[in-house]
Enzyme design. Structure first.
Site, PDB file in Angstrom:
ATOM      1  N   GLY A  27      -1.531  15.365  21.364  1.00 17.91           N
ATOM      2  CA  GLY A  27      -1.860  16.870  21.766  1.00 17.91           C
ATOM      3  C   GLY A  27      -2.118  17.176  23.235  1.00 17.91           C
ATOM      4  O   GLY A  27      -2.141  16.333  23.900  1.00 17.91           O
ATOM      5  N   SER A  28      -2.167  18.363  23.404  1.00 16.18           N
ATOM      6  CA  SER A  28      -2.310  19.057  24.747  1.00 16.18           C
ATOM      7  C   SER A  28      -3.416  18.411  25.438  1.00 16.18           C
ATOM      8  O   SER A  28      -3.426  18.269  26.815  1.00 16.18           O
ATOM      9  CB  SER A  28      -2.159  20.590  24.639  1.00 16.18           C
ATOM     10  OG  SER A  28      -3.142  20.907  24.009  1.00 16.18           O
ATOM     11  N   THR A  29      -4.630  18.332  24.819  1.00 20.28           N
ATOM     12  CA  THR A  29      -5.853  18.100  25.526  1.00 20.28           C
ATOM     13  C   THR A  29      -5.496  16.472  26.077  1.00 20.28           C
ATOM     14  O   THR A  29      -5.946  16.256  27.410  1.00 20.28           O
ATOM     15  CB  THR A  29      -7.055  18.282  24.534  1.00 20.28           C
ATOM     16  OG1 THR A  29      -6.787  19.463  23.917  1.00 20.28           O
ATOM     17  CG2 THR A  29      -8.136  18.153  25.444  1.00 20.28           C
ATOM     18  N   ASP A  76      -9.151  10.675  22.046  1.00 17.68           N
ATOM     19  CA  ASP A  76      -8.256  11.793  21.435  1.00 17.68           C
ATOM     20  C   ASP A  76      -8.799  13.182  21.622  1.00 17.68           C
ATOM     21  O   ASP A  76     -10.035  13.652  21.516  1.00 17.68           O
ATOM     22  CB  ASP A  76      -8.173  11.300  19.873  1.00 17.68           C
ATOM     23  CG  ASP A  76      -6.925  11.934  19.305  1.00 17.68           C
ATOM     24  OD1 ASP A  76      -6.357  12.485  19.862  1.00 17.68           O
ATOM     25  OD2 ASP A  76      -6.707  11.484  18.035  1.00 17.68           O
ATOM     26  N   GLY A  77      -7.916  14.317  21.043  1.00 18.14           N
ATOM     27  CA  GLY A  77      -8.401  15.490  20.970  1.00 18.14           C
ATOM     28  C   GLY A  77      -8.906  15.848  19.616  1.00 18.14           C
ATOM     29  O   GLY A  77      -8.894  14.971  18.869  1.00 18.14           O
ATOM     30  N   LYS A  89      -8.781  16.838  12.093  1.00 19.34           N
ATOM     31  CA  LYS A  89      -7.597  16.663  12.969  1.00 19.34           C
ATOM     32  C   LYS A  89      -6.328  16.804  12.245  1.00 19.34           C
ATOM     33  O   LYS A  89      -6.496  16.989  11.068  1.00 19.34           O
ATOM     34  CB  LYS A  89      -7.530  15.294  13.731  1.00 19.34           C
ATOM     35  CG  LYS A  89      -8.967  15.249  14.529  1.00 19.34           C
ATOM     36  CD  LYS A  89      -8.919  13.761  15.320  1.00 19.34           C
ATOM     37  CE  LYS A  89      -8.005  13.162  15.855  1.00 19.34           C
ATOM     38  NZ  LYS A  89      -7.152  14.178  16.877  1.00 19.34           N
ATOM     39  N   GLY A  90      -5.367  16.895  12.952  1.00 16.60           N
ATOM     40  CA  GLY A  90      -3.946  16.647  12.416  1.00 16.60           C
ATOM     41  C   GLY A  90      -3.006  17.934  12.684  1.00 16.60           C
ATOM     42  O   GLY A  90      -2.145  18.107  11.755  1.00 16.60           O
ATOM     43  N   GLY A  92      -1.391  18.596  14.787  1.00 20.05           N
ATOM     44  CA  GLY A  92      -0.095  17.963  15.179  1.00 20.05           C
ATOM     45  C   GLY A  92       0.399  16.880  14.294  1.00 20.05           C
ATOM     46  O   GLY A  92       1.702  16.256  14.520  1.00 20.05           O
ATOM     47  N   GLU A  98      -3.974   8.454  14.101  1.00 25.37           N
ATOM     48  CA  GLU A  98      -5.005   8.490  14.946  1.00 25.37           C
ATOM     49  C   GLU A  98      -6.225   7.886  14.227  1.00 25.37           C
ATOM     50  O   GLU A  98      -7.175   7.328  14.947  1.00 25.37           O
ATOM     51  CB  GLU A  98      -5.096  10.320  15.016  1.00 25.37           C
ATOM     52  CG  GLU A  98      -4.415  10.640  16.018  1.00 25.37           C
ATOM     53  CD  GLU A  98      -4.141  12.278  16.072  1.00 25.37           C
ATOM     54  OE1 GLU A  98      -3.682  12.696  16.949  1.00 25.37           O
ATOM     55  OE2 GLU A  98      -4.834  12.892  15.131  1.00 25.37           O
TER      56      GLU A  98
HETATM   57  C1  5RP Z   1      -2.793  15.858  16.400  1.00 25.25           C
HETATM   58  C2  5RP Z   1      -4.021  16.271  16.526  1.00 25.25           C
HETATM   59  C3  5RP Z   1      -4.698  16.659  17.982  1.00 25.25           C
HETATM   60  O1  5RP Z   1      -5.553  16.134  18.623  1.00 25.25           O
HETATM   61  C4  5RP Z   1      -5.295  18.188  17.797  1.00 25.25           C
HETATM   62  O2  5RP Z   1      -4.509  18.867  17.059  1.00 25.25           O
HETATM   63  C5  5RP Z   1      -5.749  18.928  19.162  1.00 25.25           C
HETATM   64  O3  5RP Z   1      -4.545  19.181  19.655  1.00 25.25           O
HETATM   65  P1  5RP Z   1      -4.515  19.926  21.123  1.00 25.25           P
HETATM   66  O4  5RP Z   1      -5.371  18.993  22.007  1.00 25.25           O
HETATM   67  O5  5RP Z   1      -3.233  20.346  21.558  1.00 25.25           O
HETATM   68  O6  5RP Z   1      -5.486  21.241  20.938  1.00 25.25           O
HETATM   69  O7  5RP Z   1      -5.267  16.079  15.813  1.00 25.25           O
HETATM   70  O8  5RP Z   1      -2.747  15.281  15.162  1.00 25.25           O
END
Ligand code: 5RP
Length: 214
Positions: A27-29, A76-77, A89-90, A92, A98
């Protein structure tokens, strides 16, 4: 929000040590975190094809989860985090991989901008990864649990499976809910992290970063 993602990425960066095995979420974070990485002495394990591609573009080698027996740390984000360190989560679609890495990790760290904080998970869709041929059966089982399944059209996980986003679960007993979902034939895993919760959460609040420790 980009500024907050960079803030939490920098805050958690202090936990990274040389010669360790590091799991990288999706993810972006997490990508804000990856942009800070320069340590070539670490071994990196990726949670998704998206992350592998970002890491490789930066010139890092990535190994499979099968190549290591544990992770020193997993970063992880999240889509949602509560005061009880419960996660969903998920968004993405990488939640199964994860969750594997979170369970392999000695230390599980979540980094999140302020929008990810929720008092409860009630309004957050919970993704469930299912094998393609079990999609309708799983959706019926989920409906029988009193929730509303919504097939994520046009989206497959890295492993080629389908995703059902579920609205309206009761989160009164989150561990029991996670276990119940995992017992539906055809379900691979869900984005509800109730059994393996993060040990640390770095979450932005305005211009500050809060560090929660469990
Ligand atoms: C992907 C995830 C990501 O950690 C979650 O969607 C956060 O994404 P972002 O940092 O882009 O907001 O769970 O499966």
């Amino acid at each position: 929000m980009l500024e907050q993602k960079t803030m939490v990425a920098k805050a958690c960066f202090e936990m990274i040590q040389s010669n360790t095995i590091i799991g990288i979420g999706t993810g972006s974070t997490v990508e804000a975190f990856v942009s800070l990485l320069d340590n070539r002495s670490c071994t990196y394990v990726s949670s998704s094809e998206r992350t592998t591609s970002v890491m490789k573009k930066k010139g890092f080698e990535v190994v499979s989860a099968n190549d290591v027996s544990y992770l020193d740390i997993y970063i992880d984000g999240t889509d949602a985090v509560t005061d009880d360190f419960l996660l969903i989560k998920g968004a993405g679609g990488a939640m199964t991989q994860e969750k594997l890495l979170a369970n392999m990790a000695r230390v599980f760290v979540v980094i999140a901008d302020e929008s990810k904080y929720h008092q409860n998970l009630q309004d957050i869709p919970c993704p469930v990864e299912v094998i393609q041929s079990a999609r309708s059966f799983c959706a019926r089982q989920i409906r029988a649990m009193g929730a509303i399944p919504s097939y994520r059209f046009g989206s497959k996980t890295d492993q080629g499976h389908d995703i059902i986003d579920v609205y309206g679960f009761s989160y009164a007993e989150p561990v029991a809910l996670e276990e119940r979902l995992n017992h539906i034939p055809g379900v691979l895993d869900s984005g509800l992290f109730a059994k393996r919760r993060p040990d640390h959460v770095f979450i932005a609040k305005g211009a500050q970063v809060q560090h929660w420790v469990r």
